[in-house]
Design an enzyme around this catalytic site. Structure first.
Site, PDB file in Angstrom:
ATOM      1  N   ASP A   1      -8.078  21.787  34.993  1.00  0.00           N
ATOM      2  CA  ASP A   1      -9.545  22.145  35.028  1.00  0.00           C
ATOM      3  C   ASP A   1      -9.784  21.992  33.429  1.00  0.00           C
ATOM      4  O   ASP A   1     -11.189  22.159  33.167  1.00  0.00           O
ATOM      5  CB  ASP A   1      -9.663  23.530  35.398  1.00  0.00           C
ATOM      6  CG  ASP A   1      -8.980  24.325  34.816  1.00  0.00           C
ATOM      7  OD1 ASP A   1      -8.137  24.110  34.021  1.00  0.00           O
ATOM      8  OD2 ASP A   1      -9.007  25.687  35.302  1.00  0.00           O
ATOM      9  N   SER A   2      -8.907  21.663  32.645  1.00  0.00           N
ATOM     10  CA  SER A   2      -9.485  21.225  31.062  1.00  0.00           C
ATOM     11  C   SER A   2     -10.215  19.886  31.189  1.00  0.00           C
ATOM     12  O   SER A   2     -10.809  19.421  30.089  1.00  0.00           O
ATOM     13  CB  SER A   2      -8.060  20.904  30.243  1.00  0.00           C
ATOM     14  OG  SER A   2      -7.262  20.012  30.883  1.00  0.00           O
TER      15      SER A   2
ATOM     16  N   ASP B   1      -5.564  21.481  39.715  1.00  0.00           N
ATOM     17  CA  ASP B   1      -6.094  22.631  39.421  1.00  0.00           C
ATOM     18  C   ASP B   1      -7.041  23.428  40.249  1.00  0.00           C
ATOM     19  O   ASP B   1      -7.978  22.755  40.808  1.00  0.00           O
ATOM     20  CB  ASP B   1      -6.628  22.785  37.996  1.00  0.00           C
ATOM     21  CG  ASP B   1      -5.529  23.166  37.136  1.00  0.00           C
ATOM     22  OD1 ASP B   1      -4.724  23.992  37.276  1.00  0.00           O
ATOM     23  OD2 ASP B   1      -5.804  22.987  35.678  1.00  0.00           O
TER      24      ASP B   1
ATOM     25  N   LYS C   1      -2.445  24.115  41.568  1.00  0.00           N
ATOM     26  CA  LYS C   1      -2.099  25.315  40.589  1.00  0.00           C
ATOM     27  C   LYS C   1      -3.131  26.274  40.124  1.00  0.00           C
ATOM     28  O   LYS C   1      -4.468  25.816  40.398  1.00  0.00           O
ATOM     29  CB  LYS C   1      -1.875  24.354  38.967  1.00  0.00           C
ATOM     30  CG  LYS C   1      -1.510  25.505  37.868  1.00  0.00           C
ATOM     31  CD  LYS C   1      -0.963  24.700  36.776  1.00  0.00           C
ATOM     32  CE  LYS C   1      -2.037  24.135  35.904  1.00  0.00           C
ATOM     33  NZ  LYS C   1      -3.123  25.097  35.236  1.00  0.00           N
TER      34      LYS C   1
ATOM     35  N   GLU D   1      -3.977  30.167  38.089  1.00  0.00           N
ATOM     36  CA  GLU D   1      -3.712  30.874  37.041  1.00  0.00           C
ATOM     37  C   GLU D   1      -3.734  32.497  37.576  1.00  0.00           C
ATOM     38  O   GLU D   1      -4.622  32.998  38.351  1.00  0.00           O
ATOM     39  CB  GLU D   1      -4.926  30.817  35.940  1.00  0.00           C
ATOM     40  CG  GLU D   1      -4.836  29.545  35.478  1.00  0.00           C
ATOM     41  CD  GLU D   1      -6.125  29.244  34.126  1.00  0.00           C
ATOM     42  OE1 GLU D   1      -6.608  30.301  33.821  1.00  0.00           O
ATOM     43  OE2 GLU D   1      -6.409  28.251  33.703  1.00  0.00           O
TER      44      GLU D   1
ATOM     45  N   GLU E   1       1.839  29.145  29.082  1.00  0.00           N
ATOM     46  CA  GLU E   1       1.154  28.640  28.128  1.00  0.00           C
ATOM     47  C   GLU E   1       0.745  29.842  27.097  1.00  0.00           C
ATOM     48  O   GLU E   1       0.583  30.965  27.440  1.00  0.00           O
ATOM     49  CB  GLU E   1      -0.458  28.313  28.580  1.00  0.00           C
ATOM     50  CG  GLU E   1      -1.374  27.645  27.605  1.00  0.00           C
ATOM     51  CD  GLU E   1      -2.433  27.247  27.895  1.00  0.00           C
ATOM     52  OE1 GLU E   1      -2.732  27.035  29.376  1.00  0.00           O
ATOM     53  OE2 GLU E   1      -3.477  26.863  27.242  1.00  0.00           O
TER      54      GLU E   1
HETATM   55  O1  KIV Z   1      -6.168  22.085  32.717  1.00  0.00           O
HETATM   56  C1  KIV Z   1      -5.158  22.165  32.171  1.00  0.00           C
HETATM   57  O2  KIV Z   1      -5.273  21.044  31.160  1.00  0.00           O
HETATM   58  C2  KIV Z   1      -3.875  23.015  32.141  1.00  0.00           C
HETATM   59  C3  KIV Z   1      -2.782  22.735  31.276  1.00  0.00           C
HETATM   60  C4  KIV Z   1      -3.006  23.147  29.845  1.00  0.00           C
HETATM   61  C5  KIV Z   1      -1.661  23.518  31.539  1.00  0.00           C
HETATM   62  O3  KIV Z   1      -3.755  23.958  32.726  1.00  0.00           O
END
Ligand code: KIV
Length: 285
Positions: free
Chosen positions: A62-63, A101, A130, A132, A203
């Site tokens: 989600d980055s 994500d 994934k 959080e 992280e």
């Molecule tokens: O979204 C992302 O890039 C991440 C990584 C930094 C682990 O969750």
């Protein structure tokens, strides 16, 4: 045409065909002490480049919000946008495992919403999702895993908790049971593992805490800003390529594509203005 099924592992010069990375492969890697290389990808072009370089896991992070969409945090990216980016990464048909994500607001409501969101990401081509959080989302992880969808956890500096943390701050420096404190992060890791996650991203925590968690886990840990003791490492693609303006103390640019890209485009602009482009070689007769 280049056959992506017989691509070689450029990273180690091994010319044998590469096996598909699967969720069981990840667990096996931990037990055999093989370190896991994960990188973010947001489209088919860079997914193929990273895959050909031998990466084990492609994370459609989600980055994408901060790296590609110009947002300040990861909070605005929608499920539809994550589905789109997952689809175009999976279109590269990588040997690497594709992890998608779950964006902010698509699982915090509970198990049913978490399963629905995960199904969307899996249908788009991810092989694992994934999310959080630790103790507070363990029931959601358990529900998703019970629905036969592999889930990766993510604890420590969780960017979706930006407002609670007061920014992207290193976590786990103080002892205590409050969110983000050291003892709580140990509880979070345990809860994620017990809930059935197949791996855990750690992280932005002190290296000794990540080492302690890794030593206690039967599932692989993948660190970012968490020192050298995790079972694997993950970095954001643009940070590895030196394609981003941000300078992070824990990230290493392995190239300077920002300068290379600016120089290439400036040269093109110059040649257009000089009328030296296109030349005879690149023109039709
Ligand atoms: O979204 C992302 O890039 C991440 C990584 C930094 C682990 O969750």
């Amino acid at each position: 045409m280049f056959d992506r099924n017989i691509r070689v592992m450029a990273a180690n010069g091994d010319h044998t065909p590469r096996a598909k990375v699967t969720v069981p492969w990840l667990l096996q890697a931990k037990h055999e002490g093989r370190r896991i290389a994960m990188i973010t990808a947001y489209d088919a072009t860079f997914a193929a480049i990273a895959d050909d370089a031998g990466v084990d896991v492609l994370l459609v992070g989600d980055s994408v919000a901060t790296v590609m969409q110009g947002e300040r945090t990861t909070l605005p990216v929608s499920l539809e946008e994550m589905v789109y980016h997952t689809r175009i990464v999976a279109a590269a048909r990588p040997k690497a495992l594709v992890v998608g994500d779950l964006p902010f607001g698509t699982y915090q409501q509970g198990a049913t919403t978490g399963i629905d969101s995960s199904v969307r990401i899996i249908k788009a081509g991810a092989e694992c999702v994934k999310l959080e959080g630790g103790v507070s989302v363990a029931h959601v992880i358990e529900a998703i895993a019970t629905a036969d969808i592999p889930v990766m956890g993510h604890i420590g500096l969780t960017p979706q908790s930006y407002h609670r943390m007061g920014g992207n701050k290193i976590q786990g420096r103080q002892h205590g049971d409050q969110a983000g404190q050291r003892d709580r992060l140990l509880q979070d890791a345990h809860a994620v593992e017990q809930a059935g996650a197949c791996a855990l991203v750690i992280e932005g925590v002190p290296a000794d805490l990540a080492a302690e968690i890794t030593g206690k886990m039967s599932i692989p840990t993948i660190g970012i800003g968490a020192g050298p003791s995790c079972d694997g490492q993950v970095l954001v693609l643009h940070d590895v390529l030196g394609l981003s303006h941000r300078k992070l103390s824990f990230a290493k640019p392995y190239a300077d594509l920002l300068s290379a890209s600016t120089n290439a485009i400036s040269e093109y602009v110059k040649e257009v203005r000089d009328n030296t482009w296109p030349d005879a070689e690149h023109s039709f007769s």
